[in-house]
Scaffold this motif. Sequence first.
Motif, PDB file in Angstrom:
ATOM      1  N   UNK A  30       0.832  -1.194   0.000  1.00 20.84           N
ATOM      2  CA  UNK A  30       0.000   0.000   0.000  1.00 20.84           C
ATOM      3  C   UNK A  30       0.869   1.247   0.000  1.00 20.84           C
ATOM      4  N   UNK A  31       0.370   2.358  -0.536  1.00 19.29           N
ATOM      5  CA  UNK A  31       1.176   3.589  -0.579  1.00 19.29           C
ATOM      6  C   UNK A  31       1.530   4.071   0.813  1.00 19.29           C
ATOM      7  N   UNK A  32       2.727   4.606   1.004  1.00 17.00           N
ATOM      8  CA  UNK A  32       3.162   5.064   2.336  1.00 17.00           C
ATOM      9  C   UNK A  32       2.458   6.331   2.794  1.00 17.00           C
ATOM     10  N   UNK A  33       1.960   7.118   1.854  1.00 21.74           N
ATOM     11  CA  UNK A  33       1.174   8.311   2.164  1.00 21.74           C
ATOM     12  C   UNK A  33      -0.181   8.130   1.485  1.00 21.74           C
ATOM     13  N   UNK A  34      -1.245   8.238   2.248  1.00 19.66           N
ATOM     14  CA  UNK A  34      -2.588   7.965   1.744  1.00 19.66           C
ATOM     15  C   UNK A  34      -2.895   8.793   0.494  1.00 19.66           C
ATOM     16  N   UNK A  60       1.194  18.013   0.357  1.00 14.35           N
ATOM     17  CA  UNK A  60       1.642  18.470   1.679  1.00 14.35           C
ATOM     18  C   UNK A  60       2.865  17.673   2.095  1.00 14.35           C
ATOM     19  N   UNK A  61       3.783  18.333   2.790  1.00 13.82           N
ATOM     20  CA  UNK A  61       5.006  17.664   3.229  1.00 13.82           C
ATOM     21  C   UNK A  61       4.872  17.076   4.625  1.00 13.82           C
ATOM     22  N   UNK A  62       3.702  17.211   5.248  1.00 16.53           N
ATOM     23  CA  UNK A  62       3.507  16.694   6.597  1.00 16.53           C
ATOM     24  C   UNK A  62       3.520  15.169   6.590  1.00 16.53           C
ATOM     25  N   UNK A  63       4.280  14.576   7.504  1.00 24.31           N
ATOM     26  CA  UNK A  63       4.396  13.127   7.596  1.00 24.31           C
ATOM     27  C   UNK A  63       4.021  12.669   8.993  1.00 24.31           C
ATOM     28  N   UNK A  70      11.929  13.469   4.163  1.00 24.72           N
ATOM     29  CA  UNK A  70      12.069  14.040   2.828  1.00 24.72           C
ATOM     30  C   UNK A  70      13.539  14.278   2.511  1.00 24.72           C
ATOM     31  N   UNK A  71      13.876  14.102   1.241  1.00 26.21           N
ATOM     32  CA  UNK A  71      15.248  14.325   0.784  1.00 26.21           C
ATOM     33  C   UNK A  71      15.192  14.914  -0.619  1.00 26.21           C
ATOM     34  N   UNK A  72      15.964  15.952  -0.877  1.00 29.14           N
ATOM     35  CA  UNK A  72      16.032  16.492  -2.224  1.00 29.14           C
ATOM     36  C   UNK A  72      16.489  15.424  -3.211  1.00 29.14           C
TER      37      UNK A  72
END
Length: 259
Positions: A30-34, A60-63, A70-72
């Motif tokens: 399943x995707x890590x972010x809904x 959104x960058x909220x985790x 997050x990484x460039x």
Amino acid sequence: MNYYWFVFFNSDLLLEKKSDGTYSVPLAGEPPVALKPGTRVLDISPMEDGTQVKAYYIESSLLEGSRYEWCGLRSSFYKLSNELYLKAGKCHELLYWDRSTQFCGVCGAPMKMYTNISKQCSSCGREVWPQLATAVIVLVHRGNEVLLVHARNFKSDFYGLVAGFVETGETLEEAVHREVMEETGIKIENLRYFGSQPWPYPCGLMVGFNADYVSGDIKLQAEELTNGNWFTKDTLPHIPEKLSIARKILDDWLDDHKQ
């Protein structure tokens, strides 16, 4: 089935930090972010071992939780395996292309995915593929010296190689000669192909060469460059980071000039 999920917020890539301190791309069923309604998920060509790949943008960058960070995309070169880094670049390029080609440029109707690297207009049938911006980059040699330049768009004090985009109707070799002459005013000969590199920032391909100096004094193109000079291996300025083909060409030259 587990998938590699390449999730982007703008140009930042979602990484999963392992218990041993290493990083990877989330691998799960399943995707890590809904996914939100309307989120476009692209099917990308699989990894070498056959693992399927999916990619999508989030708004959104909220985790939640500490497993992810997050990484460039550029910085991910230093955290991921080369295969995952290259796949991340491809995913980013295709997501950028998908977002930029929602409607047909001829009739304005919505575009729909046709294959995983092409779209077709829902009305007139026009097909489009991801566009690639091809650029040449060259290390010019003069005896035991090489020509390095500092471009105005560089974000730090490093010096790189003469480079520029290939123009319509131009060969790669013609582009190298033209760019060197336009940017530095010198003539070159004996072009030698070095290699190429995807440059997904956002959709480039860098084609690298070596060449030999023939004649001329350095006359910098002021609109493009702020400085440039000849350097030996002992007088090198700050040079590009290791992820770039510019650094690979320079490292190859340095290896040939070890004492």
